[in-house]
Design an enzyme around this catalytic site. Structure first.
Site, short mmCIF file in Angstrom:
data_model
loop_
_atom_site.label_atom_id
_atom_site.label_comp_id
_atom_site.label_asym_id
_atom_site.label_seq_id
_atom_site.Cartn_x
_atom_site.Cartn_y
_atom_site.Cartn_z
N THR A 84 -45.97 29.02 19.55
CA THR A 84 -44.60 28.91 20.07
C THR A 84 -43.76 28.77 19.00
O THR A 84 -43.47 29.61 18.24
CB THR A 84 -44.45 27.92 20.99
OG1 THR A 84 -45.04 26.70 20.70
CG2 THR A 84 -45.04 28.23 22.40
N LYS A 131 -52.91 25.73 18.62
CA LYS A 131 -51.44 25.77 18.40
C LYS A 131 -50.83 24.57 18.67
O LYS A 131 -51.41 23.68 19.43
CB LYS A 131 -50.89 27.10 19.23
CG LYS A 131 -50.84 26.80 20.85
CD LYS A 131 -49.83 25.92 21.24
CE LYS A 131 -48.34 26.31 21.09
NZ LYS A 131 -47.41 25.48 21.44
N THR A 172 -47.94 19.03 23.07
CA THR A 172 -47.59 20.37 23.27
C THR A 172 -48.48 21.17 22.29
O THR A 172 -47.99 21.69 21.59
CB THR A 172 -46.05 20.80 23.17
OG1 THR A 172 -45.96 22.16 23.83
CG2 THR A 172 -45.66 20.84 21.94
N GLU A 182 -42.57 20.90 13.61
CA GLU A 182 -41.44 21.69 13.62
C GLU A 182 -40.37 21.15 12.39
O GLU A 182 -40.01 19.93 12.62
CB GLU A 182 -40.71 21.33 14.83
CG GLU A 182 -41.52 22.49 15.89
CD GLU A 182 -40.69 22.14 17.30
OE1 GLU A 182 -41.10 22.98 18.26
OE2 GLU A 182 -40.29 21.11 17.64
N ASN A 198 -35.26 22.32 17.79
CA ASN A 198 -35.12 21.87 18.92
C ASN A 198 -33.76 21.73 19.76
O ASN A 198 -33.57 21.45 20.88
CB ASN A 198 -35.58 20.38 19.03
CG ASN A 198 -37.30 20.27 19.04
OD1 ASN A 198 -38.04 20.81 19.82
ND2 ASN A 198 -37.67 20.18 17.96
N THR A 224 -33.03 29.09 23.38
CA THR A 224 -32.21 30.32 22.83
C THR A 224 -32.99 30.89 21.50
O THR A 224 -32.18 31.89 21.10
CB THR A 224 -30.68 29.77 22.80
OG1 THR A 224 -30.61 28.78 21.74
CG2 THR A 224 -30.18 29.38 23.90
#
Length: 412
Positions: A162, A188, A199, A285, A407, A412
């Site tokens: 992702t 992942k 996640t 991230e 985040n 989007t």
């Protein structure tokens, strides 16, 4: 329990950083673009040419997603799998009875396409929560499983991502009964990562001959030292699990705790699990650094884990490390609230190999040297919190401005 840092890796394992879930004998992995995402690959599979013993560990989030429930139920009944399919972009979470039926339909389509039992198909999803799967695209994906042009494990490793910035995979080989036994893994995970599963999705395959109870034990104890000891942002997701398959094609004598080379397999399995877990933490991230907290001297392992997790979970610690600020007080703070068993007068802390606290008292240190070491990619914090035997390590990352940007616009 085998500590992977106490065994000479080079003498025990043949490590292949390019390896993955397709490396053990009898496994095929692949993936392609089914249309769930704009351009990137979004549908992947793992297939064993023979039925494999299987087990899994699952998120503790109460809102378990539909594919996770279906997979868990199937493994609980059969204790076997022969295929796993994964889609990215859509989590199929908080989707009610329709979501459950969609996961069952996916499982059925795969089983029909591969001519295997439905309960021998694992289903996994990752992505945005609260949207129904586009089932026309999922069906399209299932009809492409094992097509030659898509049977490339690199495609699988890409299809499950992702917000990850890199694929995460490796394989190791070890000799057991004179046979080469391989353990491979792919995973992942980048954001919404916290101990007790996050996640993330992890897949481990092996060609070892091992029974279901022993495999289940291996996965659970490995998870406790790896996937349950990482954090990026303190959030635990609805979808996440680690699945393991063992198809026995190495033809070794069945492995269990009484096997004379049992320790070799456990070591190999733990090595793969910890490597994948650290890769996830490092790829948080917006992260720029991997942070490792090693705790000793706790009264037991449980307390040591709590303290180690507290250090790598602290936003103040994470932001200080991102800013390359030698503010060790934030580490001490995170240790102090983590456990009632911390002994302040017996606590010693080292930051990037520089002692900064001894018996609870600040030590003078070369701040410029520490700041220089904080520019490195791998940051290690070591804390001794008493005279107990409990020790543990946890893995995390720094917290950056980029994390907020990613985040703030995830959908989007």
């Amino acid at each position: 329990m085998i500590d992977i840092e106490t065994i000479d890796t080079l003498n025990q394992l043949n490590i292949d950083l390019q390896g993955d879930v397709s490396s053990p004998l009898g496994y095929i992995a692949g993936g392609f673009h089914a249309g769930l995402r704009r351009k990137k690959k979004d549908f992947g599979w793992i297939y064993s040419t023979t039925e494999a013993t299987a087990t899994g560990v699952y998120t503790l989030n109460r809102f378990k997603a539909a594919p996770l429930k279906i997979t868990e139920d199937s493994i609980n009944v059969n204790k076997t799998l022969q295929a796993i399919v994964v889609n990215s972009a859509n989590a199929n979470s908080c989707t009610g009875e329709k979501g459950m039926q969609d996961a069952l339909d996916t499982q059925a389509w795969v089983a029909e396409h591969l001519n295997i039992e439905q309960q021998n198909v694992g289903v996994a999803s990752t992505g945005v929560v609260g949207a129904f799967l586009p089932m026309d695209k999922i069906h399209y994906g299932t009809q492409h499983i094992l097509k030659e042009e898509y049977n490339n494990s690199k495609f699988f490793n890409q299809a499950i991502l992702t917000t990850d910035t890199a694929t995460k995979h490796l394989s190791v080989q070890v000799e057991i009964d004179g046979k080469t036994v391989t353990v491979g893994g792919s995973a992942k995970g980048s954001g919404m990562i916290h101990p007790n599963m996050a996640t993330m999705l992890g897949f481990i395959t092996t060609d070892a001959n091992i029974d279901e109870d022993t495999l289940d034990y291996c996965l659970k104890q490995a998870t406790d030292q790896s996937f349950n000891m990482i954090t990026v942002d303190g959030d635990t997701s609805t979808n996440d699990m680690v699945l393991c398959m063992a198809n026995g094609q190495a033809n070794n004598s069945k492995i269990d705790a009484l096997h004379p080379e049992w320790h070799k397999f456990v070591y190999a399995f733990n090595f793969v699990s910890q490597y994948l877990a650290k890769s996830i933490a490092k790829d948080g991230e917006g992260a720029t650094k991997l942070v490792t907290a090693k705790v000793t001297g706790a009264p037991n392992v449980k307390e040591a884990k709590k303290i180690a997790k507290s250090i790598v979970s602290s936003n103040l610690v994470k932001t200080a490390i991102h800013g390359e600020d030698a503010n060790f007080g934030r580490i001490v703070n995170a240790i102090g609230y983590a456990s009632q068993f911390v002994e302040p007068n017996e606590t010693n802390v080292s930051f990037c190999q520089l002692p900064v606290l001894e018996q609870g008292i600040h030590l003078e240190f070369d701040e410029e040297l520490l700041k220089e070491r904080l520019t490195e990619d791998n940051i290690v914090i070591e804390a001794s919190v008493g005279n107990g035997d409990g020790e543990a390590a946890a893995y995390g990352c720094d917290l950056s401005y980029e994390y907020v940007r990613i985040n703030a616009s995830y959908r989007t």
